[in-house]
Design an enzyme around this catalytic site. Sequence first.
Site, PDB file in Angstrom:
ATOM      1  N   GLY A 237      36.703  30.532  31.980  1.00 18.65           N
ATOM      2  CA  GLY A 237      35.703  30.028  31.179  1.00 18.65           C
ATOM      3  C   GLY A 237      35.809  28.674  30.332  1.00 18.65           C
ATOM      4  O   GLY A 237      36.921  28.137  30.541  1.00 18.65           O
TER       5      GLY A 237
ATOM      6  N   GLU B 124      44.901  34.603  28.547  1.00 17.39           N
ATOM      7  CA  GLU B 124      44.108  34.457  27.239  1.00 17.39           C
ATOM      8  C   GLU B 124      44.909  34.646  26.225  1.00 17.39           C
ATOM      9  O   GLU B 124      44.626  33.828  25.018  1.00 17.39           O
ATOM     10  CB  GLU B 124      43.149  35.394  27.390  1.00 17.39           C
ATOM     11  CG  GLU B 124      42.100  35.099  28.430  1.00 17.39           C
ATOM     12  CD  GLU B 124      42.466  35.388  29.911  1.00 17.39           C
ATOM     13  OE1 GLU B 124      41.236  35.359  30.982  1.00 17.39           O
ATOM     14  OE2 GLU B 124      43.539  35.916  30.250  1.00 17.39           O
TER      15      GLU B 124
ATOM     16  N   ASP C  69      40.303  39.299  29.521  1.00 18.89           N
ATOM     17  CA  ASP C  69      39.001  40.014  29.676  1.00 18.89           C
ATOM     18  C   ASP C  69      38.461  39.960  30.960  1.00 18.89           C
ATOM     19  O   ASP C  69      39.109  40.207  31.920  1.00 18.89           O
ATOM     20  CB  ASP C  69      38.116  39.166  28.650  1.00 18.89           C
ATOM     21  CG  ASP C  69      37.761  37.737  28.881  1.00 18.89           C
ATOM     22  OD1 ASP C  69      38.535  37.051  29.524  1.00 18.89           O
ATOM     23  OD2 ASP C  69      36.763  37.244  28.289  1.00 18.89           O
TER      24      ASP C  69
ATOM     25  N   GLY D 181      38.606  33.814  33.625  1.00 15.06           N
ATOM     26  CA  GLY D 181      37.015  34.128  34.137  1.00 15.06           C
ATOM     27  C   GLY D 181      37.090  33.753  35.966  1.00 15.06           C
ATOM     28  O   GLY D 181      36.449  34.327  36.426  1.00 15.06           O
TER      29      GLY D 181
END
Length: 361
Positions: A65, A143, A151, A117
Site C-alpha cells: 500500500g 508490516e 494484513d 498489499g
Amino acid sequence: MTDHVLTRVANGTGVITLDRPKALNSLSLAMVRRLADILLAWRDDASVSAVVLTSSSEKALCAGGDIRFFHEAGHATPTGGSALLEDFFTEEYALNHLIHFYPKPYIAIMDGVVMGGGMGIAQGGPDTGLRIVTERTKMAMPEVNIGLFPDVGGSHFLSHAPGQLGHYLGLTGLTIGAADALYVGLADVFIPSAQLGELNALIEATPGAQLADKVRAFAAGFASDAGPSVLETQRAAIDRHFGAGSVGAIMASLEKDENPFLQKALGAMRQRSPLMMCVTHEMLVRGASLDVADCLRMERSLVRRNFEHGEVLEGVRALVIDKDNAPAWNPPSLKAVTPEMVHRFFESVWPNHAHPLRHLG
C-alpha cells in the site's frame, strides 16, 4: 479513475498491468477501486475466461500500500482527508476477498518485489489462483517493520502456512525468494524471468479457458530450477523456536541458538514494534481458526485500533518520512507490553451489523 492500472482483453483473457513503476506499483485508493471495478466487470463477462495480473516493470509486481498516504491521511482531519484512510482499508480488504474467491482462473505473475498489499492482490484462492514466481521474486509481509501487522488476509494465509513458518514470516517481516515461497505455499509454480517473454506469448496465443492448464504445463519444465528452500532446511529449528507460545518466549529461545539464520531473525525482531509483534502473534493464533471473511473483518478492526494508537504513524515517520530509522515505539520494550494492551486491539470497533465488511462471505 487512474492511469496506473492498464487493461486489455485478448483471446478470452483479461490482462491487468500495474503501471506505477516509480512507486513499485504501491497501491493508491484509486488503484484499489480500479482493480475492483475491473474484476467485478470481468467476473460477470462471459467473454472473459481468465485473468492475468502483471506489471510494466521487472522490479516489482506491487510493493504494498501507499504508506506515505497512510502517514498523511493518518495525521489529517476528516475535512483534510482522513476519511479516505477508512475507505482505503475497507475497499482493499474487500478486494482481497474478491480475489480469493474469484470464480475464474486468476494468474498472478509475481516477478520482482511482492510485499504487503501486493501479496493481497496476488494470493488468489486455492480453487482458481495460480501464483507464478521467478528468481527475481522478493516476497515479504514486512508490516511489523513500520508498526503495522500482516494484513490483506495475512491472518489467514500466514496462519495456514506449514508449522510455524507463518509466525516466522509475520514476526520478522523478512524477505524470501521463489524457492521459499513455493515451500511455504505462497506460490504455485516457478518460471525463470528469461522465459517471461515465452509466457507472455503463451498467454496471447491460448484461449482463456485453457490458459491455467497451459501455464502449469509450461512451468512444469522449470520445476527444478527454483533451487533449494532455506526455510525447508531450517524448518525444524523455526518450528521449535517460533512455537514457543509468545513473542517473549520466542525471542528468549532464539537468544540461546547461535545458528546465523536464527540470529538474523532475532536481530530483525529486535528492530520491530514490540506491541505489534505481540498483536501479530495473537492475530495469527486467532486467524488459524477463522475463515477468510472473518480474518479480513478482524484485520479491519485491528487497523482501526492501530491508527488510534499511532504505532504505524511513528513507524512510517521513522522509516519513510524522516528516514532516521529510529522509531519511538510505544511501549519501547517487549517487557512493557501488557496483555491488556494487546487485547485492546481485538475489542470490537463496530457492532456486527455495522461492520464495514459485514457483507463478506
